[in-house]
Design a protein around this motif. Structure first.
Motif, PDB file in Angstrom:
ATOM      1  N   ILE A 140      24.484  30.024 -31.939  1.00  0.00           N
ATOM      2  CA  ILE A 140      23.037  29.760 -32.992  1.00  0.00           C
ATOM      3  C   ILE A 140      22.908  31.451 -33.057  1.00  0.00           C
ATOM      4  O   ILE A 140      22.929  32.300 -32.695  1.00  0.00           O
ATOM      5  CB  ILE A 140      21.783  30.139 -31.642  1.00  0.00           C
ATOM      6  N   ASP A 141      22.617  31.046 -34.752  1.00  0.00           N
ATOM      7  CA  ASP A 141      22.645  32.328 -35.371  1.00  0.00           C
ATOM      8  C   ASP A 141      20.900  31.808 -35.910  1.00  0.00           C
ATOM      9  O   ASP A 141      20.462  31.198 -36.222  1.00  0.00           O
ATOM     10  CB  ASP A 141      22.832  32.134 -36.965  1.00  0.00           C
ATOM     11  N   ALA A 142      20.108  33.517 -35.143  1.00  0.00           N
ATOM     12  CA  ALA A 142      19.055  33.953 -35.684  1.00  0.00           C
ATOM     13  C   ALA A 142      18.254  35.255 -35.892  1.00  0.00           C
ATOM     14  O   ALA A 142      19.597  35.930 -36.301  1.00  0.00           O
ATOM     15  CB  ALA A 142      18.570  33.686 -34.022  1.00  0.00           C
ATOM     16  N   HIS A 169      22.473  38.460 -38.672  1.00  0.00           N
ATOM     17  CA  HIS A 169      21.782  37.926 -37.699  1.00  0.00           C
ATOM     18  C   HIS A 169      22.416  38.566 -36.536  1.00  0.00           C
ATOM     19  O   HIS A 169      23.622  38.538 -36.499  1.00  0.00           O
ATOM     20  CB  HIS A 169      21.935  37.002 -38.280  1.00  0.00           C
ATOM     21  N   LYS A 171      24.077  36.280 -33.905  1.00  0.00           N
ATOM     22  CA  LYS A 171      24.843  35.363 -33.182  1.00  0.00           C
ATOM     23  C   LYS A 171      25.257  35.136 -31.789  1.00  0.00           C
ATOM     24  O   LYS A 171      25.908  36.175 -30.473  1.00  0.00           O
ATOM     25  CB  LYS A 171      26.165  35.058 -33.666  1.00  0.00           C
ATOM     26  N   GLU A 185      16.406  21.557 -30.034  1.00  0.00           N
ATOM     27  CA  GLU A 185      16.657  21.214 -31.797  1.00  0.00           C
ATOM     28  C   GLU A 185      15.366  20.872 -32.608  1.00  0.00           C
ATOM     29  O   GLU A 185      14.772  21.774 -34.030  1.00  0.00           O
ATOM     30  CB  GLU A 185      17.041  19.020 -31.973  1.00  0.00           C
ATOM     31  N   SER A 188      14.948  24.607 -33.161  1.00  0.00           N
ATOM     32  CA  SER A 188      16.075  25.705 -34.336  1.00  0.00           C
ATOM     33  C   SER A 188      15.510  25.342 -35.513  1.00  0.00           C
ATOM     34  O   SER A 188      15.605  26.253 -36.503  1.00  0.00           O
ATOM     35  CB  SER A 188      17.061  25.057 -34.283  1.00  0.00           C
ATOM     36  N   GLY A 192      13.823  28.868 -37.738  1.00  0.00           N
ATOM     37  CA  GLY A 192      14.620  28.909 -38.085  1.00  0.00           C
ATOM     38  C   GLY A 192      15.888  28.974 -38.104  1.00  0.00           C
ATOM     39  O   GLY A 192      16.813  29.777 -38.454  1.00  0.00           O
ATOM     40  N   LEU A 193      16.976  28.596 -36.656  1.00  0.00           N
ATOM     41  CA  LEU A 193      17.590  29.159 -36.080  1.00  0.00           C
ATOM     42  C   LEU A 193      19.292  27.813 -36.873  1.00  0.00           C
ATOM     43  O   LEU A 193      18.841  26.290 -37.339  1.00  0.00           O
ATOM     44  CB  LEU A 193      17.550  28.612 -34.676  1.00  0.00           C
ATOM     45  N   ASN A 194      19.766  28.367 -36.824  1.00  0.00           N
ATOM     46  CA  ASN A 194      21.010  28.111 -37.180  1.00  0.00           C
ATOM     47  C   ASN A 194      22.033  27.492 -35.638  1.00  0.00           C
ATOM     48  O   ASN A 194      22.324  28.407 -35.271  1.00  0.00           O
ATOM     49  CB  ASN A 194      22.142  28.304 -38.435  1.00  0.00           C
ATOM     50  N   VAL A 195      21.887  25.520 -35.562  1.00  0.00           N
ATOM     51  CA  VAL A 195      22.693  25.816 -34.553  1.00  0.00           C
ATOM     52  C   VAL A 195      23.778  25.086 -34.792  1.00  0.00           C
ATOM     53  O   VAL A 195      24.163  24.238 -34.961  1.00  0.00           O
ATOM     54  CB  VAL A 195      21.653  25.572 -33.334  1.00  0.00           C
ATOM     55  N   HIS A 196      25.147  25.378 -34.304  1.00  0.00           N
ATOM     56  CA  HIS A 196      26.500  25.129 -33.393  1.00  0.00           C
ATOM     57  C   HIS A 196      27.050  24.978 -33.105  1.00  0.00           C
ATOM     58  O   HIS A 196      27.264  25.646 -31.661  1.00  0.00           O
ATOM     59  CB  HIS A 196      27.157  25.113 -35.041  1.00  0.00           C
TER      60      HIS A 196
END
Length: 198
Positions: A140-142, A169, A171, A185, A188, A192-196
Motif C-alpha cells: 500500500i502506498d499511503a 510516501h 509503502k 478496498e 483505499s 486515497g491509498l494505492n493498493v497492489h
C-alpha cells in the motif's frame, strides 16, 4: 484457505508389553522444520532404538507434501500407520515422531502396526489445535499520516506488517486474511491509498 494446525507440541507415552512408545506431535511447515523436530526427539531419547515418524505439510484436504520413515522397524509397520492416523485427523502442518524403547518382548508385525497407530492416535487426541489463516500479501502506498492507522487496522484484522519503506510516501507491506481484502478496498477509496499485490 484456513485449516487446523498444532497450537503447541504435545507428548504422550504408550506402554505395550514393556516396550515404551514416546509419541511427540508438533507444528512443522517444511521438511527442514520436520528434520529439526526429529533431531529434538533424538536428543530427548538418545538411547531409543527407533524414531519412527510421519508428517503432512499444508492443508490436510490437499497436502503439499507428506513423508514417513520406519527408522529400522520392519517395512510398513511404523511410518505408514503413523501417516494413516495423520491422514484421518484433518490437521495440517503436523508431524508425529514415535521414539521406541524395546521392552524385550517381540510384538510381531501386527503388534507393531497397532502400537505405532495407537501411539500416534493418543498424541493426536491430546493435541491442542488452532486455525491457520491463509494470508495474502499486499503493498500500500499511503500518506505518512495513515501509517499508524493502517498498522492498527491490520492488527485488528489478524494481519501482519511485513515491511515499511519510506520515500515521498510510505509503502507498507501487509499480510492479510482474505476476509479483510474487501474492507481494504473500501478503505483505499476513502483514504486515497494505492493498493497492489506485493
Amino acid at each position: 484457505m484456513n485449516y487446523p494446525i498444532p497450537a503447541r507440541q504435545r507428548e504422550t507415552l504408550l506402554e505395550i508389553k514393556k516396550s515404551k512408545f514416546h509419541a511427540r506431535a508438533g507444528f512443522v511447515d517444511s521438511r527442514e522444520a520436520a528434520m529439526a523436530l526429529l533431531e529434538e526427539a533424538r536428543t530427548c531419547y538418545p538411547d531409543a532404538r527407533h524414531h519412527c515418524w510421519a508428517y503432512v505439510l499444508g492443508n490436510p484436504a490437499m497436502p503439499s507434501s507428506a513423508a514417513m520413515s520406519d527408522d529400522g522397524e520392519p517395512s510398513g509397520t511404523a511410518g505408514k500407520p503413523i501417516l494413516n492416523v495423520l491422514q484421518h485427523k484433518d490437521v495440517g502442518d503436523v508431524m508425529v515422531i514415535v521414539s521406541r524403547y524395546f521392552g524385550g518382548i517381540k510384538l510381531g508385525a501386527g503388534g507393531l502396526v497397532r502400537a505405532y497407530s495407537g501411539a500416534a492416535q493418543q498424541v493426536m487426541e491430546s493435541l491442542e489445535i488452532k486455525t491457520q489463516i491463509a494470508l495474502t500479501t499486499v503493498s500500500i502506498d499511503a500518506d505518512f499520516k495513515h501509517e499508524q492507522y493502517l498498522r492498527h487496522w491490520a492488527e485488528q484484522q489478524n494481519g501482519q506488517v511485513i515491511g515499511c519503506d519510506y520515500a515521498q510516501h510510505v509503502k507498507i507491506t501487509l499480510a492479510l486474511p482474505h476476509s479483510a481484502l474487501a474492507e481494504l478496498e473500501a478503505l483505499s477509496g476513502s483514504l486515497g491509498l494505492n493498493v497492489h499485490d506485493a
